[in-house]
Write a protein that holds these residues in place. Structure first.
Motif, PDB file in Angstrom:
ATOM      1  N   SER A 198       0.820  -1.214   0.000  1.00 56.11           N
ATOM      2  CA  SER A 198       0.000   0.000   0.000  1.00 56.11           C
ATOM      3  C   SER A 198       0.853   1.262   0.000  1.00 56.11           C
ATOM      4  O   SER A 198       0.361   2.346  -0.315  1.00 56.11           O
ATOM      5  N   SER A 229       1.810   2.702  -4.036  1.00 49.54           N
ATOM      6  CA  SER A 229       0.745   2.968  -5.009  1.00 49.54           C
ATOM      7  C   SER A 229       1.059   4.075  -6.002  1.00 49.54           C
ATOM      8  O   SER A 229       0.392   4.189  -7.031  1.00 49.54           O
ATOM      9  N   ASN A 274      -6.006  -1.881  -0.296  1.00 51.49           N
ATOM     10  CA  ASN A 274      -5.872  -0.566   0.341  1.00 51.49           C
ATOM     11  C   ASN A 274      -5.087   0.424  -0.514  1.00 51.49           C
ATOM     12  O   ASN A 274      -5.077   1.622  -0.227  1.00 51.49           O
ATOM     13  N   CYS A 275      -4.419  -0.083  -1.534  1.00 51.66           N
ATOM     14  CA  CYS A 275      -3.649   0.810  -2.412  1.00 51.66           C
ATOM     15  C   CYS A 275      -4.557   1.696  -3.253  1.00 51.66           C
ATOM     16  O   CYS A 275      -4.113   2.721  -3.775  1.00 51.66           O
TER      17      CYS A 275
END
Length: 422
Positions: A295, A298, A323-324
């Motif tokens: 994450s 990104s 979550n990225c």
């Protein structure tokens, strides 16, 4: 024909600074020897902008039988002679500016103890670069003079420790390197105390390179660091890396867990290589924070990932990738050491979140030949320019290409190569 007395001595007619520059391409010992050529050359070596000291130029010399000095062994050690020469040169150095001082060798005093006095003398000359390779010291701690770590002119510092066995702790009371931009440390043990003093005492440090070090560091936070290399290191404590202007990140760790590193605030990251070992002690895993690795990548345009997603971490990896958000900048993705049968779902998550991906490289384990898993695909990546597959089993590579076809509408160049060709 011109008489001998009419011939022009073109070398001796050169300005002092030009001669000194030419001498800088020699070892310092050879440069000093030019002082016997003529009066013109007597002090030319003292203004060289670069000093290169090489231990190999000092072979052992026998001591005469009537030598009564009990402090010197049967033979004059190369280390002692080298140390004496270096210190003599630095003491007799002219007042002109020094750009670079390089040391390669062993330093011993009259008591056959490691000598560090030359570091102090070198720092007093206010160079921009100091590079030292220090082999064979069997030390628990490497204590360098404070003058080295408070040299206001120093922009590049390289310390390469090459012991026979083990590594030495790098301890320092004071670090105030106000001009330091690049630091390289090799074969050392670095703890939190040194790391925090370093980051606080080097306000313009842009490039930090640690090779084959044992790292007991819990936090690397910097608002100026733009390149970080942790190559072939043992990361022995959970490490948080927070560097908002970092452009390039390289991590290759021998520590057996991918949860040993957390990446935060990596908003400027462009290039990243993560190479971590796979197997892990479950007790170690349970004591670490939740995975926060991918994450932090990104914003990168190029990613190279080398680690084995363990079964107990599969769910955390999927959550971490999710979550990225979207990898809006990612154009090149290189994934190795993954079992494409068990972990292709993770690859699919990358494909789903990488709308501008142009180059994809996948490495397959040669012993995996079972059927690839099927999956209902809810998205399609429009186009990938180049797909490189590294695999020793052609049938498995063909299966992987067909599987990729479920996720990518059009693939340009597809190259299948042997795993060893990487």
């Amino acid at each position: 024909m011109k008489r001998r007395s009419d011939r022009i001595d073109r070398i001796n007619s050169l300005p002092d600074d030009v001669l000194a520059h030419v001498l800088s391409f020699l070892s310092t010992r050879d440069a000093v020897r030019t002082c016997v050529l003529s009066k013109r050359w007597r002090n030319t070596w003292t203004i060289m902008p670069v000093l290169n000291f090489y231990f190999d130029e000092f072979p052992t010399e026998l001591v005469s039988e009537d030598d009564d000095d009990d402090d010197i062994n049967e033979n004059i050690k190369e280390e002692l002679r080298f140390d004496l020469f270096v210190c003599s040169v630095l003491e007799n150095r002219g007042p002109s500016h020094v750009d670079t001082i390089k040391f390669t060798g062993e330093f011993m005093d009259h008591f056959c103890e490691p000598s560090m006095r030359w570091f102090h003398r070198a720092a007093l000359l206010m160079p921009q670069v100091i590079s030292a390779m220090i082999p064979y010291f069997e030390l628990e701690e490497l204590n360098l003079p404070d003058s080295l770590f408070s040299c206001a002119s120093l922009e590049i510092l390289e310390l390469i420790h090459c012991p026979y066995n083990g590594k030495a702790y790098l301890k320092q009371n004071l670090i105030a390197l106000t001009s330091l931009k690049t630091l390289m440390l090799v074969n050392l043990i670095i703890d939190d105390d040194f790391a925090q003093k370093l980051l606080l005492g080097c306000p313009v440090l842009e490039n930090l390179q640690l090779f084959n070090c044992e790292l007991f560091i819990s936090d690397i936070s910097s608002n100026v660091l733009n390149e970080l290399i942790l190559d072939d290191c043992w990361i022995l404590r959970h490490m948080r890396i927070s560097c908002p202007v970092l452009v390039s990140l390289f991590i290759s760790s021998r520590k057996n867990t991918i949860r040993i590193v957390s990446l935060e605030n990596m908003t400027s990251l462009v290039y990243a290589t993560i190479n971590l070992a796979g197997s892990v002690d479950k007790k170690v895993v349970d004591n670490l924070p939740k995975l926060k690795l991918l994450s932090g990548l990104s914003n990168a345009t190029s990613l190279q990932l080398r680690f084995l997603p363990l079964p107990e971490l599969k769910e955390q990896l999927e959550n971490d990738i999710s979550n990225c958000g979207t990898f809006y900048n990612l154009s090149s993705l290189d994934i190795g050491a993954w079992n494409m049968v068990k972990h292709f779902g993770l690859v699919a998550l990358f494909l789903e979140r990488s709308p501008v991906l142009k180059q994809l490289a996948l490495s397959l384990n040669r012993d995996v030949i079972q059927e690839m898993p099927g999956r209902d695909v809810s998205f399609h990546l429009e186009y990938i320019e180049t797909v490189n597959i590294f695999c020793d089993e052609k049938k498995l590579a063909s299966k992987l290409v067909r599987l990729l076809g479920r996720y990518v509408k059009t693939m340009g160049n597809i190259n299948v190569r042997k795993f060893l060709d990487r």
